[in-house]
Scaffold this motif. Structure first.
Motif, PDB file in Angstrom:
ATOM      1  N   THR A  81       0.853  -1.187   0.000  1.00 48.18           N
ATOM      2  CA  THR A  81       0.000   0.000   0.000  1.00 48.18           C
ATOM      3  C   THR A  81       0.889   1.238   0.000  1.00 48.18           C
ATOM      4  O   THR A  81       1.714   1.424   0.897  1.00 48.18           O
ATOM      5  N   GLN A 138      -0.513  -1.340  -4.560  1.00 47.55           N
ATOM      6  CA  GLN A 138       0.275  -1.362  -5.793  1.00 47.55           C
ATOM      7  C   GLN A 138       0.881  -2.755  -5.981  1.00 47.55           C
ATOM      8  O   GLN A 138       1.543  -3.287  -5.097  1.00 47.55           O
ATOM      9  N   HIS A 139       0.626  -3.312  -7.148  1.00 47.69           N
ATOM     10  CA  HIS A 139       1.087  -4.649  -7.514  1.00 47.69           C
ATOM     11  C   HIS A 139       2.436  -4.514  -8.209  1.00 47.69           C
ATOM     12  O   HIS A 139       2.572  -3.758  -9.171  1.00 47.69           O
ATOM     13  N   TYR A 140       3.439  -5.243  -7.729  1.00 48.40           N
ATOM     14  CA  TYR A 140       4.786  -5.053  -8.255  1.00 48.40           C
ATOM     15  C   TYR A 140       5.569  -6.358  -8.229  1.00 48.40           C
ATOM     16  O   TYR A 140       5.168  -7.351  -7.617  1.00 48.40           O
ATOM     17  N   TYR A 176       5.785  -2.742 -12.192  1.00 49.69           N
ATOM     18  CA  TYR A 176       4.575  -2.590 -11.376  1.00 49.69           C
ATOM     19  C   TYR A 176       3.398  -2.224 -12.265  1.00 49.69           C
ATOM     20  O   TYR A 176       3.575  -1.757 -13.398  1.00 49.69           O
ATOM     21  N   ASP A 177       2.198  -2.466 -11.749  1.00 55.89           N
ATOM     22  CA  ASP A 177       0.978  -2.079 -12.449  1.00 55.89           C
ATOM     23  C   ASP A 177       0.625  -0.643 -12.074  1.00 55.89           C
ATOM     24  O   ASP A 177       0.471  -0.319 -10.889  1.00 55.89           O
ATOM     25  N   ARG A 219      -1.546   2.604 -11.420  1.00 54.91           N
ATOM     26  CA  ARG A 219      -2.868   2.810 -10.810  1.00 54.91           C
ATOM     27  C   ARG A 219      -3.983   2.677 -11.857  1.00 54.91           C
ATOM     28  O   ARG A 219      -3.941   3.286 -12.928  1.00 54.91           O
ATOM     29  N   SER A 233      -3.226  -3.389  -9.703  1.00 54.71           N
ATOM     30  CA  SER A 233      -3.125  -2.283  -8.751  1.00 54.71           C
ATOM     31  C   SER A 233      -4.495  -1.641  -8.546  1.00 54.71           C
ATOM     32  O   SER A 233      -5.361  -1.695  -9.424  1.00 54.71           O
ATOM     33  N   HIS A 269      -7.271   1.528  -7.488  1.00 53.87           N
ATOM     34  CA  HIS A 269      -7.553   2.884  -7.949  1.00 53.87           C
ATOM     35  C   HIS A 269      -8.647   3.457  -7.067  1.00 53.87           C
ATOM     36  O   HIS A 269      -9.336   2.734  -6.345  1.00 53.87           O
ATOM     37  N   TRP A 316       0.209   9.631 -11.002  1.00 55.13           N
ATOM     38  CA  TRP A 316       0.997   8.421 -11.254  1.00 55.13           C
ATOM     39  C   TRP A 316       2.452   8.603 -10.831  1.00 55.13           C
ATOM     40  O   TRP A 316       3.078   7.661 -10.345  1.00 55.13           O
ATOM     41  N   ASP A 325       2.533   8.162  -7.176  1.00 55.38           N
ATOM     42  CA  ASP A 325       2.412   6.731  -6.857  1.00 55.38           C
ATOM     43  C   ASP A 325       3.778   6.052  -6.897  1.00 55.38           C
ATOM     44  O   ASP A 325       4.121   5.257  -6.010  1.00 55.38           O
ATOM     45  N   LEU A 362       5.855   4.217  -3.982  1.00 51.54           N
ATOM     46  CA  LEU A 362       6.247   2.814  -4.129  1.00 51.54           C
ATOM     47  C   LEU A 362       7.741   2.646  -3.866  1.00 51.54           C
ATOM     48  O   LEU A 362       8.159   1.729  -3.139  1.00 51.54           O
TER      49      LEU A 362
END
Length: 225
Positions: free
Chosen positions: A5, A11-13, A51-52, A54, A59, A61, A71, A74, A78
């Motif tokens: 988070t 956030q997917h990474y 990473y994906d 937002r 990830s 939103h 972005w 973000d 991250l």
């Protein structure tokens, strides 16, 4: 793949590779981190953060508008969450626009800027197309994609790029219909000491379709090892 988070969203990474320096790879609109899976191994001697963005991939939103500045913030959050103080920032297409905004807003985090098939501004014709896509996404109930399309419909970073001090390499194909090479020429003129390579016969997916662009990038990256 893990989540963290940061800046108020999940956030997917993924972190991979070995090296003292990190390259962050930012994907284009409607894509996700897996787009880089065959590319990152070609950059040996570095850690790779993908990473994906937002609103895309896995990830999160939030409702409402987003922007390149959102972005960029973000990515700053991250990197902070992952303990990465500074990195080489690479981006393709929309990801390249985010990379430029990030470099302008958070220059202390940028060791180098690597831009694939992107632009620093959006003209009226392209803006109209993105706004039409935003309306279609809204009608389909996809608020995140509608917000994304609106975000890329209007930006201009030429003046901000004049303050960039990080080494910069710009790579583009001369048959790119989405980000024609003229936009890369403008970026190269705005960014002090930027290097530009234009590849004949190559379209928008230059990092996948032109091996010479990866060779050129690796040669340029040698200065950071």
């Amino acid at each position: 793949m893990p989540f963290v988070t940061a800046n108020g969203i999940a956030q997917h990474y993924e972190l991979s590779g070995d090296g003292a320096k990190t390259i962050v790879f930012i994907h284009g609109i409607g894509s996700k981190l897996q787009t880089w899976e065959t590319t990152t191994p070609q950059f040996a001697g570095f850690r790779h953060l993908v990473y994906d963005v937002r609103g895309m991939g896995e990830s999160g939103h939030e409702p409402g508008p987003v922007s390149l500045s959102t972005w960029a913030a973000d990515l700053d959050a991250l990197m902070e969450a992952l303990g990465i103080p500074k990195a080489i920032i690479a981006g393709h297409s929309m990801g390249g626009a985010i990379a430029q905004r990030f470099t302008i807003d958070f220059p202390h985090r940028v060791e180098g800027l690597l831009l694939f098939a992107t632009s620093s501004r959006v003209g009226p014709a392209l803006a109209s197309g993105w706004l039409k896509r935003a309306e279609e996404a809204e009608a389909a109930g996809n608020g995140a994609m509608a917000a994304t399309n609106r975000a890329v419909a209007g930006y201009r970073m030429d003046e901000g790029l004049k303050s960039v001090v990080a080494p910069t390499l710009i790579l583009v194909g001369d048959k790119d219909p989405q980000t024609p090479p003229g936009g890369s020429v403008i970026m190269a003129r705005c960014i002090p000491n930027a290097e530009l390579e234009i590849y004949p016969g190559i379209g928008h997916n230059i990092y996948k379709d032109e091996p010479k662009s990866i060779e050129r990038a690796n040669g340029w990256l040698a200065r950071f090892k």
